[in-house]
Write a protein that holds these residues in place. Structure first.
Motif, PDB file in Angstrom:
ATOM      1  N   GLY B  62       0.886  -1.173  -0.078  1.00  0.00           N
ATOM      2  CA  GLY B  62      -0.128   0.015  -0.008  1.00  0.00           C
ATOM      3  C   GLY B  62       0.646   1.344   0.104  1.00  0.00           C
ATOM      4  O   GLY B  62       0.300   2.215   0.323  1.00  0.00           O
ATOM      5  N   LEU B  63       1.988   1.184  -0.349  1.00  0.00           N
ATOM      6  CA  LEU B  63       2.890   2.385  -0.386  1.00  0.00           C
ATOM      7  C   LEU B  63       2.853   3.050  -1.699  1.00  0.00           C
ATOM      8  O   LEU B  63       2.732   2.376  -2.784  1.00  0.00           O
ATOM      9  CB  LEU B  63       4.401   2.005   0.135  1.00  0.00           C
ATOM     10  CG  LEU B  63       4.579   1.521   1.269  1.00  0.00           C
ATOM     11  CD1 LEU B  63       6.156   1.112   1.429  1.00  0.00           C
ATOM     12  CD2 LEU B  63       4.384   2.408   2.645  1.00  0.00           C
ATOM     13  N   SER B  64       3.131   4.392  -1.645  1.00  0.00           N
ATOM     14  CA  SER B  64       2.951   5.146  -3.108  1.00  0.00           C
ATOM     15  C   SER B  64       4.273   5.026  -3.699  1.00  0.00           C
ATOM     16  O   SER B  64       5.420   4.725  -3.038  1.00  0.00           O
ATOM     17  CB  SER B  64       2.562   6.617  -2.606  1.00  0.00           C
ATOM     18  OG  SER B  64       3.609   7.191  -1.957  1.00  0.00           O
ATOM     19  N   GLU B  65       4.372   5.700  -4.771  1.00  0.00           N
ATOM     20  CA  GLU B  65       5.817   5.637  -5.393  1.00  0.00           C
ATOM     21  C   GLU B  65       6.616   6.665  -4.883  1.00  0.00           C
ATOM     22  O   GLU B  65       7.783   6.378  -4.783  1.00  0.00           O
ATOM     23  CB  GLU B  65       5.508   6.179  -6.924  1.00  0.00           C
ATOM     24  CG  GLU B  65       6.712   5.565  -7.885  1.00  0.00           C
ATOM     25  CD  GLU B  65       6.207   5.092  -9.267  1.00  0.00           C
ATOM     26  OE1 GLU B  65       5.329   4.055  -9.184  1.00  0.00           O
ATOM     27  OE2 GLU B  65       6.798   5.189 -10.197  1.00  0.00           O
ATOM     28  N   GLU B  66       6.110   7.667  -4.348  1.00  0.00           N
ATOM     29  CA  GLU B  66       6.899   8.464  -3.396  1.00  0.00           C
ATOM     30  C   GLU B  66       7.473   7.756  -2.154  1.00  0.00           C
ATOM     31  O   GLU B  66       8.693   8.023  -1.958  1.00  0.00           O
ATOM     32  CB  GLU B  66       5.847   9.667  -2.674  1.00  0.00           C
ATOM     33  CG  GLU B  66       6.299  11.049  -3.118  1.00  0.00           C
ATOM     34  CD  GLU B  66       5.187  12.074  -2.748  1.00  0.00           C
ATOM     35  OE1 GLU B  66       4.537  12.600  -3.445  1.00  0.00           O
ATOM     36  OE2 GLU B  66       5.271  12.431  -1.364  1.00  0.00           O
ATOM     37  N   ASP B  67       6.631   7.238  -1.440  1.00  0.00           N
ATOM     38  CA  ASP B  67       6.998   6.393  -0.202  1.00  0.00           C
ATOM     39  C   ASP B  67       8.288   5.516  -0.748  1.00  0.00           C
ATOM     40  O   ASP B  67       9.242   5.150  -0.168  1.00  0.00           O
ATOM     41  CB  ASP B  67       6.077   5.405   0.247  1.00  0.00           C
ATOM     42  CG  ASP B  67       4.955   6.428   1.024  1.00  0.00           C
ATOM     43  OD1 ASP B  67       3.595   5.848   1.108  1.00  0.00           O
ATOM     44  OD2 ASP B  67       5.433   7.308   1.583  1.00  0.00           O
ATOM     45  N   THR B  69      10.230   5.660  -3.359  1.00  0.00           N
ATOM     46  CA  THR B  69      11.557   6.410  -3.529  1.00  0.00           C
ATOM     47  C   THR B  69      12.160   6.468  -2.295  1.00  0.00           C
ATOM     48  O   THR B  69      13.604   6.293  -1.975  1.00  0.00           O
ATOM     49  CB  THR B  69      11.237   7.857  -4.198  1.00  0.00           C
ATOM     50  OG1 THR B  69      10.349   7.494  -5.406  1.00  0.00           O
ATOM     51  CG2 THR B  69      12.590   8.210  -4.491  1.00  0.00           C
ATOM     52  N   GLN B  70      11.533   7.292  -1.184  1.00  0.00           N
ATOM     53  CA  GLN B  70      11.892   7.518   0.158  1.00  0.00           C
ATOM     54  C   GLN B  70      12.628   6.313   0.884  1.00  0.00           C
ATOM     55  O   GLN B  70      13.787   6.227   1.418  1.00  0.00           O
ATOM     56  CB  GLN B  70      11.015   8.156   0.876  1.00  0.00           C
ATOM     57  CG  GLN B  70      11.059   9.571   0.930  1.00  0.00           C
ATOM     58  CD  GLN B  70      10.110  10.479   1.845  1.00  0.00           C
ATOM     59  OE1 GLN B  70       9.108   9.815   2.267  1.00  0.00           O
ATOM     60  NE2 GLN B  70      10.506  11.211   2.494  1.00  0.00           N
ATOM     61  N   LEU B  71      11.791   5.332   0.795  1.00  0.00           N
ATOM     62  CA  LEU B  71      12.164   3.992   1.501  1.00  0.00           C
ATOM     63  C   LEU B  71      13.614   3.403   0.927  1.00  0.00           C
ATOM     64  O   LEU B  71      14.586   3.139   1.658  1.00  0.00           O
ATOM     65  CB  LEU B  71      11.352   3.062   1.242  1.00  0.00           C
ATOM     66  CG  LEU B  71      11.096   1.793   2.404  1.00  0.00           C
ATOM     67  CD1 LEU B  71      10.804   2.250   3.522  1.00  0.00           C
ATOM     68  CD2 LEU B  71       9.877   0.732   1.690  1.00  0.00           C
ATOM     69  N   LEU B  72      13.599   3.588  -0.280  1.00  0.00           N
ATOM     70  CA  LEU B  72      14.849   2.891  -1.065  1.00  0.00           C
ATOM     71  C   LEU B  72      16.062   3.807  -0.941  1.00  0.00           C
ATOM     72  O   LEU B  72      17.052   3.292  -0.546  1.00  0.00           O
ATOM     73  CB  LEU B  72      14.626   2.978  -2.669  1.00  0.00           C
ATOM     74  CG  LEU B  72      13.472   1.695  -2.833  1.00  0.00           C
ATOM     75  CD1 LEU B  72      13.484   1.905  -4.439  1.00  0.00           C
ATOM     76  CD2 LEU B  72      14.433   0.341  -2.993  1.00  0.00           C
ATOM     77  N   ALA B  73      15.704   5.089  -0.895  1.00  0.00           N
ATOM     78  CA  ALA B  73      16.931   6.316  -0.489  1.00  0.00           C
ATOM     79  C   ALA B  73      17.358   5.806   0.890  1.00  0.00           C
ATOM     80  O   ALA B  73      18.595   5.745   1.188  1.00  0.00           O
ATOM     81  CB  ALA B  73      16.402   7.659  -0.708  1.00  0.00           C
ATOM     82  N   MET B  74      16.350   5.737   2.055  1.00  0.00           N
ATOM     83  CA  MET B  74      16.859   5.493   3.287  1.00  0.00           C
ATOM     84  C   MET B  74      17.809   4.166   3.334  1.00  0.00           C
ATOM     85  O   MET B  74      18.634   4.162   4.427  1.00  0.00           O
ATOM     86  CB  MET B  74      15.821   5.527   4.195  1.00  0.00           C
ATOM     87  CG  MET B  74      15.375   6.836   4.705  1.00  0.00           C
ATOM     88  SD  MET B  74      13.871   6.594   6.111  1.00  0.00           S
ATOM     89  CE  MET B  74      12.707   7.134   4.705  1.00  0.00           C
ATOM     90  N   LYS B  75      17.628   3.109   2.499  1.00  0.00           N
ATOM     91  CA  LYS B  75      18.258   1.880   2.708  1.00  0.00           C
ATOM     92  C   LYS B  75      19.504   2.126   1.743  1.00  0.00           C
ATOM     93  O   LYS B  75      20.324   1.015   1.715  1.00  0.00           O
ATOM     94  CB  LYS B  75      17.400   0.845   1.992  1.00  0.00           C
ATOM     95  CG  LYS B  75      16.139   0.437   2.989  1.00  0.00           C
ATOM     96  CD  LYS B  75      15.521  -0.942   2.940  1.00  0.00           C
ATOM     97  CE  LYS B  75      15.104  -0.698   1.483  1.00  0.00           C
ATOM     98  NZ  LYS B  75      14.485  -1.984   1.302  1.00  0.00           N
TER      99      LYS B  75
END
Lengths: 419, 419
Positions: B62-67, B69-75
């Motif tokens: 249920g995450l958006s494309e924005e989420d 992007t952020q999630l991947l960046a944080m990892k």
């Protein structure tokens, strides 16, 4: 550790090098005489035998003892064989317990499932009655460095017992007690590993791999997505990502990091002693103590005679080395190589081993094995875990960072009896 | 395979030995000219890119494309990086498809999830557009030995592509098509592995490890107990235990047998070429083809320069030699040793490797690696699996017996283009 291992010590300072060079592995410290040790309260922690395990497993499925016998027979196992080993273990435990009580000690016998921090607090000393696995379990709940732990191998025919007293004492435990009383032993403080965890994708709850035998698989992926989903809804998606936590567990043998599924390659980055990060693809990463250098790490790194023979043969023809290749020379070289993989339990170094590195156009080659004071690992895995002493497993997925180190306060107090 | 590997051939007959000695690995058969190959109907099977995978995984949560992007960046991963690789793959696929259509071929582009036996039946030839993993998937559904399969590496910077055409053709596919048309190639029939399974504890249903990425863990133990329980109630407890079944899958690379959990030791018995059964404890067992000898088996058996250097140093000092070991000598010996682990894809032998054998007082030492025509394995594991080509997993628990062999009819028809 012999001089040829200089190549392994490139990252260590002079002090560490002299520690390893100056103190050959097999020389026992002739320390000052130790005061006699006579604990008042002793906990005896016992393993679960395979017989007990199979009973639980199949009775859980509603099978009778008759069915169980047949089932085991069809699989080529022997019910009576399992029962025999169970009885051997049980009688060895009874021997230990009787010996302790004869010396006037108060004894509590505790099954591994019942063993907890309360037992540790109660006891003046803890005896592990089982094999190496039981010792690891016992050690895992002793977090101070002053509570003595002694291992007794209750099935010497089946169990290696590296961490236990020599097998002689299994049937002559009063002798061991006598030596402890009279101070005819020395303390061996075994260094242990501590882990700091940070970054995303961490689930700080752990899985006990031994307790979970009956339902081993976890929906870890689904769990994690659920966790992130709930964090997103509560708006804490960002907050939880940068906390570093010190895990409440210490490893006596090693940390193994890698994909949970044995057939999948692990991707990660490693930094040794705060050096540059290096990408790695391999079947996993082992970081062990001196105690653990005889365990999994040893099996990862040791060479078979077959491989040593072939290397020497090729060396002969390539380098014109005139090395005679009799079977006993090959054996000697193999033994010496393998012995160099082992180091002292009280050594403050970690040994990291990149297991089965996958070196190709895409991934660069680097040192496959070496000593360090500190190792940091960043996961790039799908579904990996960090396994402590082969018994406790933490999720360790893409983005999580583990920092592995040692601290004096984490040492485990064990005994080495004099001959 | 060089002469020094005589030690590896002790179990082979003269004919096999001459096959391996007499035909050096890297010599290509100068076979008679091949007729041009111009298929009418070509299926192009495409891999799932990591970008697509992450999209599915997080959109499922249920995450958006924005989420995302952020999630991947944080990892520490880059959303734009993943998208870039995805686009490279996609444009390489388009290049292949356009080239095929320009030659008047009918092309069906099929995602890996949609690829099935119907596609195989329809096609005159199948192109795998991805990396080695995609080739393994494509091969897994081609059970006849006459349907040609060609691999194109759609991301040469990230993927090894051992099983694919040389990377040159990724951007110059019409050249490859030209050579195929004019017969400027030879057929390479890659030998594959077949498995017969018998005994207790078998669940003949398999798990696709790639499809199951999102919910990898299975309650295999519970499933098995349920299966046995239902058999008991229906009175078929005995009947089902002695059937032997030929699995409907062929391995192009290898079979790996071992505990599912990477941290647990595997117990099993092995019989080579109908020889005596030997008990083993190790971290698993690999049985590979010539094709697979460059894959997992290679990584299990290869030596790092660090290890080779130490063996040669010890050999020198044991033999009293004081010859300096230059880096290039160590490199040469290492390379020669590692090259000897690889053999021809059309070779009818299996190579078995006991991975990380645990040799101690309890388990005897034996050959760690060798060639065979047939290998039988009896599981003594808690929760093990038999993994075919790192992609399909079968339960393989205590009592089950697998017989691994090869048959001419299982060969996979592939091409080697002329220079």
């Amino acid at each position: 550790m012999s001089r040829r291992s200089a190549v392994n010590l490139v990252r260590l300072g002079t002090r560490a090098a002299s520690l390893l060079y100056g103190n050959p592995l097999r020389r026992v410290h002739t320390a000052q005489p130790v005061a006699g040790f006579k604990p008042e309260k002793v906990a005896v922690v016992t393993k679960t035998t395979r017989y007990e395990f199979e009973q639980q497993r199949y009775l859980y499925a509603g099978l009778s003892e008759e069915d169980l016998t047949q089932l085991l027979a069809m699989k080529g196992s022997s019910y009576s064989g399992l029962l025999e080993r169970h009885n051997i273990h049980t009688s060895n435990v009874e021997h230990v317990v009787r010996s302790l009580r004869r010396e006037g000690m108060e004894v509590r016998v505790v099954k591994r499932g019942e063993y907890d921090e309360e037992v540790v607090r109660w006891a003046d000393a803890i005896i592990s009655a089982g094999g190496d696995g039981t010792m690891l379990l016992v050690a895992s709940k002793v977090l101070s460095n002053d509570k003595p732990v002694v291992g007794v191998n209750t099935d010497p025919e089946r169990s290696e017992g590296h961490l236990c007293l020599p097998v002689h004492y299994t049937h002559a435990f009063p002798e061991a007690l006598g030596k402890l009383c009279r101070g005819e032993f020395r303390w061996l403080w075994r260094q242990r590993i501590r882990v700091h965890l940070e970054g995303t994708g961490i689930n700080p709850s752990s899985v006990d791999l031994h307790e979970q035998q009956l339902s081993l698989e976890q929906h870890s992926q689904a769990h994690r997505i659920t966790t992130m989903d709930s964090r997103r809804r509560t708006g804490t998606l960002h907050d939880s990502f940068s906390k570093t936590s010190l895990l409440p567990i210490r490893s006596l043998n090693e940390i193994f990091i890698g994909e949970s599924l044995s057939s999948r390659a692990s991707y990660y980055e490693i930094s040794v002693d705060d050096g540059p990060w290096e990408k790695q693809k391999s079947s996993g990463l082992s970081i062990c103590t001196g105690t653990g250098s005889k365990a999994w790490s040893y099996n990862i790194n040791k060479l078979a005679e077959q491989a040593v023979e072939e290397v020497l043969q090729i060396g002969k023809s390539q380098a014109g080395l005139d090395v005679p290749l009799h079977r006993d020379i090959i054996e000697k070289v193999t033994d010496e190589y393998n012995e160099s993989l082992v180091f002292r339990p009280d050594d403050t170094h970690l040994l990291y081993s990149i297991r089965e590195p996958i070196v190709n156009r895409v991934f660069s080659s680097s040192r496959q094995r070496g000593f360090a004071s500190r190792v940091s690992v960043r996961s790039r895995c799908w579904d990996a875990c960090m396994v402590l002493d082969g018994g406790t497993s933490f999720e360790f997925n893409d983005g999580a960072i583990a920092t592995i180190s040692m601290s004096e306060e984490d040492r485990l107090r064990t005994v080495v009896l004099e001959h």
